[in-house]
Design an enzyme around this catalytic site. Structure first.
Site, mmCIF file in Angstrom:
data_model
loop_
_atom_site.group_PDB
_atom_site.id
_atom_site.type_symbol
_atom_site.label_atom_id
_atom_site.label_comp_id
_atom_site.label_asym_id
_atom_site.label_seq_id
_atom_site.Cartn_x
_atom_site.Cartn_y
_atom_site.Cartn_z
ATOM 1 N N LYS A 111 0.655 -1.592 0.345
ATOM 2 C CA LYS A 111 -0.180 -0.293 0.270
ATOM 3 C C LYS A 111 0.783 1.237 -0.032
ATOM 4 O O LYS A 111 2.295 1.280 0.651
ATOM 5 C CB LYS A 111 -0.893 -0.284 1.229
ATOM 6 C CG LYS A 111 -1.657 1.309 0.580
ATOM 7 C CD LYS A 111 -3.590 -0.194 0.272
ATOM 8 C CE LYS A 111 -4.342 1.259 -0.266
ATOM 9 N NZ LYS A 111 -5.315 -0.136 -0.033
HETATM 10 P P1 NAD Z 1 -13.227 7.290 -3.409
HETATM 11 O O1 NAD Z 1 -11.578 8.304 -3.031
HETATM 12 O O2 NAD Z 1 -13.058 7.274 -4.428
HETATM 13 O O3 NAD Z 1 -14.369 7.849 -2.419
HETATM 14 C C1 NAD Z 1 -14.288 7.735 -1.106
HETATM 15 C C2 NAD Z 1 -15.387 8.378 -0.808
HETATM 16 O O4 NAD Z 1 -15.048 8.771 1.330
HETATM 17 C C3 NAD Z 1 -15.898 9.270 -0.557
HETATM 18 O O5 NAD Z 1 -17.461 9.360 -1.337
HETATM 19 C C4 NAD Z 1 -15.706 10.815 0.354
HETATM 20 O O6 NAD Z 1 -16.381 11.601 -0.136
HETATM 21 C C5 NAD Z 1 -15.772 9.311 1.028
HETATM 22 N N1 NAD Z 1 -15.275 10.479 2.565
HETATM 23 C C6 NAD Z 1 -14.657 10.996 2.930
HETATM 24 N N2 NAD Z 1 -14.789 10.741 4.052
HETATM 25 C C7 NAD Z 1 -14.759 11.002 5.198
HETATM 26 C C8 NAD Z 1 -15.144 10.490 6.602
HETATM 27 N N3 NAD Z 1 -14.800 11.269 6.939
HETATM 28 N N4 NAD Z 1 -16.950 10.117 6.190
HETATM 29 C C9 NAD Z 1 -17.579 9.545 5.240
HETATM 30 N N5 NAD Z 1 -17.164 9.445 4.713
HETATM 31 C C10 NAD Z 1 -16.045 9.799 3.893
HETATM 32 O O7 NAD Z 1 -12.236 6.406 -2.601
HETATM 33 P P2 NAD Z 1 -12.742 4.761 -2.732
HETATM 34 O O8 NAD Z 1 -11.522 3.453 -4.136
HETATM 35 O O9 NAD Z 1 -13.970 4.536 -3.583
HETATM 36 O O10 NAD Z 1 -12.347 3.371 -1.594
HETATM 37 C C11 NAD Z 1 -13.455 3.582 -0.996
HETATM 38 C C12 NAD Z 1 -12.357 2.156 1.006
HETATM 39 O O11 NAD Z 1 -13.056 1.537 -0.590
HETATM 40 C C13 NAD Z 1 -10.916 2.846 0.741
HETATM 41 O O12 NAD Z 1 -11.257 1.740 2.324
HETATM 42 C C14 NAD Z 1 -10.805 1.858 -0.066
HETATM 43 O O13 NAD Z 1 -10.082 1.376 0.586
HETATM 44 C C15 NAD Z 1 -11.311 0.700 -0.162
HETATM 45 N N6 NAD Z 1 -11.202 -0.175 -1.671
HETATM 46 C C16 NAD Z 1 -11.123 0.798 -2.699
HETATM 47 C C17 NAD Z 1 -10.927 -0.400 -3.923
HETATM 48 C C18 NAD Z 1 -11.141 0.862 -4.693
HETATM 49 O O14 NAD Z 1 -11.373 -0.399 -5.992
HETATM 50 N N7 NAD Z 1 -10.984 1.479 -5.418
HETATM 51 C C19 NAD Z 1 -10.573 -1.523 -3.649
HETATM 52 C C20 NAD Z 1 -10.883 -2.127 -2.789
HETATM 53 C C21 NAD Z 1 -11.213 -1.364 -1.420
#
Ligand code: NAD
Length: 422
Positions: A111
């Site tokens: 990561k």
């Molecule tokens: P992203 O940046 O696209 O979206 C993050 C979202 O969280 C946004 O809507 C933001 O407004 C919201 N957010 C930020 N701070 C916040 C808070 N304090 N309270 C509530 N909402 C809040 O990120 P993502 O890629 O969608 O990732 C989201 C989660 O999924 C993370 O934990 C990431 O590690 C996990 N994840 C993502 C992927 C991927 O393919 N993108 C894969 C596996 C896991």
């Protein structure tokens, strides 16, 4: 690494170590192998001077943590967030190792993180920061070493910049150096929605066990970024009633449900889901406690803790985000009879699709949409059933079962490779 405006509480690395200890007990793990798995193989901390739009120079802190590569090259996202800490990134790298093993793809876990607030930066500043970060990582990344992907507040453009920087230093184009890149550069059409598609497959399989039906199930989703938005859209398309979504500015609730595409259009215009016509405004905390059948946290860690776990009303918790529920909170939910799809299973569709992208880049082949969809479905359903079978056989919760599967596979790989010099 000097950053992190607020230290996460509890510390995700303490949670990751606690989970490893539980898996080690169940597996009767060799203490030496347990010790190997507790540590990251490598962690690189970098400082990143960037020329800002006003002519000043700002120095950002970043890191790349590579946890374990016994089963294949390191793989993991890059997170740009003001609260990133080395411990958080280390925990996320360890979870990535287990995740790749649970879904049985030949990767180890890594990561990366940079302490910055992308919302306050211009596109050029972000490009300079990303390219500087990629340059500092040049010696430890690459298609056979460590393959970055997007995570919170990074996207396909970030990956394009990393690929370009890496390729420029190599002297030839290396699309297989990153995943989650734009389609025009060898990206994979289904990568963007794959994490959410995988969560949806797990929810579908869980519903069969719980004898619930999509059409009569309501869904609340925290986060409306890449994972949250795609999940909302897929659930709506699959006939579920999406009743709540949120972003960092707050959430919206409508018991009658809404069309996520319309919410997305509203967010596009206003910058937030808040204020969507016909919805009631709720906070991110309130969203978690709303009456709904399925709750999917899809934002950040530590959202469900001992402080709110007993107020969660959902029957099914799908951990779309990494580490959204603390172990103590999971215990409370288990006792309440909430069925939990743990993060290292639920969101493993993302890295699985990244693996598909990498394989296609390495072989210079293009798979059909149908083949890719079927492969993802087959792998997710198999991983779900593998975890569920362990949970039944060993009479443990789903998260412990997923850890037993993931940690067990990595431990076996380490044992088989042996320790050199011996
Ligand atoms: P992203 O940046 O696209 O979206 C993050 C979202 O969280 C946004 O809507 C933001 O407004 C919201 N957010 C930020 N701070 C916040 C808070 N304090 N309270 C509530 N909402 C809040 O990120 P993502 O890629 O969608 O990732 C989201 C989660 O999924 C993370 O934990 C990431 O590690 C996990 N994840 C993502 C992927 C991927 O393919 N993108 C894969 C596996 C896991």
């Amino acid at each position: 690494m000097e950053c992190g405006q607020s230290k996460p509480n509890p510390n995700p690395l303490d949670i990751a170590h606690h989970q490893l200890r539980i898996a080690a007990e169940h597996l009767n793990l060799d203490p030496g192998i347990h010790e190997v798995l507790k540590q990251s193989k490598r962690a690189l901390i970098v400082s990143l001077p960037v020329k800002m739009e006003d002519g000043t120079v700002k120095v950002f802190s970043g890191c790349r943590v590579q946890h374990n590569d016994a089963r294949g090259p390191f793989k993991g996202g890059v997170r740009f967030h003001p609260d990133v800490t080395l411990d958080e990134v280390s925990a996320l790298a360890m979870w990535m190792t287990w995740k790749c093993a649970v879904v049985d793809i030949p990767y180890g876990g890594a990561k990366g993180g940079v302490c910055c607030n992308p919302k306050e930066m211009s596109v050029s500043e972000l490009e300079r920061l990303t390219r500087r970060y990629a340059t500092m990582l040049l010696d430890i990344i690459g298609p056979y070493r460590d393959v970055p992907a997007p995570d919170v507040y990074t996207d396909e453009q970030t990956m394009a910049w990393i690929m370009d920087t890496y390729s420029l230093f190599k002297g030839y184009s290396v699309p297989e150096s990153v995943t989650g890149k734009p389609i025009i550069l060898g990206g994979f059409k289904q990568r963007e929605e794959a994490t959410s598609r995988g969560v949806a497959f797990c929810i579908r399989e869980s519903l069969k066990l719980l004898k619930m039906k999509a059409a009569s199930s309501t869904v609340a989703i925290q986060g409306f970024g890449s994972v949250g938005w795609n999940l909302a859209r897929i659930m709506h398309e699959d006939g579920y009633r999406v009743v709540a979504v949120s972003d960092s500015r707050g959430g919206i609730y409508s018991p009658k449900g809404f069309d996520p595409v319309k919410v997305s259009e509203h967010k596009e215009k206003t910058g937030s889901v808040v204020g969507f016509k016909g919805s009631e405004q709720v906070t991110n905390e309130e969203l978690l406690e709303l009456p709904c059948d399925i709750l999917a946290p899809a934002a950040l860690e530590n959202q469900i803790t001992v402080d709110n776990a007993d107020r969660i009303k959902a029957r099914l918790l799908a951990e779309a985000a990494n580490g959204p529920t603390t172990p103590e909170a999971e215990k409370i939910l288990d006792e309440k009879g909430v069925f939990i799809i743990p993060d290292i299973l639920a969101n493993s569709g993302g890295v699985t699709a990244s693996y598909f992208e990498w394989v296609q880049n390495l072989t210079r082949e293009r798979w059909s949409d149908r083949d890719a969809y079927k492969k993802l479905e087959t792998m997710m359903v198999k991983a779900f059933n593998d975890v569920y079978d362990i949970s039944k056989k060993r009479k443990v919760d789903m998260h412990t079962a997923a850890l037993i599967l993931g940690v067990g596979r990595v431990a076996e790989a380490i044992r088989t490779l042996g320790l050199w010099p011996s």
